[in-house]
Design a protein around this motif. Sequence first.
Motif, mmCIF file in Angstrom:
data_model
loop_
_atom_site.group_PDB
_atom_site.id
_atom_site.type_symbol
_atom_site.label_atom_id
_atom_site.label_comp_id
_atom_site.label_asym_id
_atom_site.label_seq_id
_atom_site.Cartn_x
_atom_site.Cartn_y
_atom_site.Cartn_z
ATOM 1 N N ALA A 42 0.832 -1.194 0.000
ATOM 2 C CA ALA A 42 0.000 0.000 0.000
ATOM 3 C C ALA A 42 0.874 1.255 0.000
ATOM 4 C CB ALA A 42 -0.916 0.003 1.221
ATOM 5 N N ILE A 43 0.497 2.241 -0.813
ATOM 6 C CA ILE A 43 1.231 3.493 -0.840
ATOM 7 C C ILE A 43 0.752 4.402 0.291
ATOM 8 C CG2 ILE A 43 1.654 3.394 -3.316
ATOM 9 C CD1 ILE A 43 -0.671 5.346 -3.686
ATOM 10 N N LYS A 44 1.612 5.345 0.696
ATOM 11 C CA LYS A 44 1.281 6.234 1.811
ATOM 12 C C LYS A 44 0.724 7.573 1.345
ATOM 13 C CE LYS A 44 4.676 4.244 4.991
ATOM 14 N NZ LYS A 44 5.864 4.503 5.872
ATOM 15 N N TYR A 45 1.030 7.941 0.086
ATOM 16 C CA TYR A 45 0.563 9.218 -0.447
ATOM 17 C C TYR A 45 -0.007 9.045 -1.850
ATOM 18 C CZ TYR A 45 3.055 11.663 3.318
ATOM 19 O OH TYR A 45 3.479 12.107 4.545
ATOM 20 N N TYR A 46 -1.085 9.769 -2.121
ATOM 21 C CA TYR A 46 -1.578 9.897 -3.482
ATOM 22 C C TYR A 46 -0.881 11.092 -4.121
ATOM 23 C CZ TYR A 46 -5.578 6.893 -2.274
ATOM 24 O OH TYR A 46 -6.383 5.855 -1.877
ATOM 25 N N GLU A 47 -0.656 11.023 -5.422
ATOM 26 C CA GLU A 47 -0.174 12.175 -6.173
ATOM 27 C C GLU A 47 -1.249 12.551 -7.169
ATOM 28 O OE1 GLU A 47 4.066 12.649 -7.230
ATOM 29 O OE2 GLU A 47 4.256 10.553 -6.634
ATOM 30 N N GLY A 48 -1.761 13.765 -7.033
ATOM 31 C CA GLY A 48 -2.903 14.176 -7.827
ATOM 32 C C GLY A 48 -4.186 13.656 -7.201
ATOM 33 N N LEU A 49 -5.302 14.177 -7.671
ATOM 34 C CA LEU A 49 -6.596 13.746 -7.145
ATOM 35 C C LEU A 49 -6.952 12.379 -7.718
ATOM 36 C CD1 LEU A 49 -9.103 14.717 -5.475
ATOM 37 C CD2 LEU A 49 -10.103 15.372 -7.682
ATOM 38 N N PRO A 50 -7.166 11.378 -6.867
ATOM 39 C CA PRO A 50 -7.518 10.047 -7.386
ATOM 40 C C PRO A 50 -8.792 10.098 -8.217
ATOM 41 C CG PRO A 50 -6.932 9.936 -5.061
ATOM 42 C CD PRO A 50 -7.033 11.395 -5.399
ATOM 43 N N ILE A 51 -8.785 9.416 -9.344
ATOM 44 C CA ILE A 51 -9.953 9.390 -10.219
ATOM 45 C C ILE A 51 -11.167 8.781 -9.511
ATOM 46 C CG2 ILE A 51 -9.312 7.160 -11.230
ATOM 47 C CD1 ILE A 51 -10.431 8.112 -13.879
ATOM 48 N N THR A 52 -10.896 7.953 -8.510
ATOM 49 C CA THR A 52 -11.977 7.303 -7.763
ATOM 50 C C THR A 52 -12.788 8.287 -6.936
ATOM 51 O OG1 THR A 52 -10.351 6.775 -6.051
ATOM 52 C CG2 THR A 52 -10.841 5.063 -7.653
ATOM 53 N N CYS A 53 -12.280 9.509 -6.751
ATOM 54 C CA CYS A 53 -13.045 10.526 -6.015
ATOM 55 C C CYS A 53 -14.360 10.854 -6.720
ATOM 56 C CB CYS A 53 -12.221 11.801 -5.848
ATOM 57 S SG CYS A 53 -10.892 11.648 -4.637
ATOM 58 N N ALA A 54 -14.449 10.495 -8.002
ATOM 59 C CA ALA A 54 -15.693 10.709 -8.747
ATOM 60 C C ALA A 54 -16.861 9.970 -8.108
ATOM 61 C CB ALA A 54 -15.526 10.252 -10.193
ATOM 62 N N ALA A 55 -16.565 8.903 -7.366
ATOM 63 C CA ALA A 55 -17.626 8.133 -6.711
ATOM 64 C C ALA A 55 -18.325 8.934 -5.630
ATOM 65 C CB ALA A 55 -17.047 6.850 -6.100
ATOM 66 N N ILE A 56 -17.678 10.000 -5.145
ATOM 67 C CA ILE A 56 -18.281 10.881 -4.146
ATOM 68 C C ILE A 56 -18.632 12.237 -4.745
ATOM 69 C CG2 ILE A 56 -17.744 12.287 -2.112
ATOM 70 C CD1 ILE A 56 -18.652 9.607 -1.317
#
Length: 205
Positions: free
Chosen positions: A126-140
């Motif tokens: 598992a990574i500790k940081y995202y870089e950029g807004l995750p595309i999965t945020c579209a689910a919210i």
Amino acid sequence: MFIGKWNKSVILTYIGLAFAITGMYIAIVLERPGIALLCLMAAGVCDMFDGKIARMCKRDKEEIAFGIELDSLVDVVCFAILPIIIYISLGFTKWYNLVSYILLAICGIARLGYFNVVTATKDGKAIKYYEGLPITCAAITFPVLFLFHYVMSEQVFFVFFTIVAYLEAFFNVFKFKLKKSTKWIYPVFSIGAIILAIIYAVLIW
């Protein structure tokens, strides 16, 4: 006998894909975008837990690599294509909406490609940081965004949605670090999805 991996480490990813395809059918054929957005949220819940489940399974390097590729391919369908189809079904069909859809798809896929390159060096950890807004945020973001049309005029909501769609594409590829905190994200997202589902149930039925 069959190409691909079909064990329990990827089953939830396939279920998320099934929700996305169902959402497309509902938006296009049944013309019920509200219910299609529920499918988007369900796909988001599947995506939130599929990586956690996969890491709990014993996998070899090929299965880890396959899982990363599969997850990204499914993310494109669930969180880029499905939202676009839903909003086209809602009547957002101006030329500048088309441009925003193209950008959402390109920026979302570009971020996923970058994400795959980065995670390929982590051996499935598992990574500790995202870089950029995750595309999965579209689910919210898109289900929450849709609720504003109940309190805004049609013209204001149209402008509001268009701006947010462009901003989402921009932040998909804008390089900033977002700490991935598994301590709060699972309960917060789960509770948020339940609340949204209840709101949708009240509003669309």
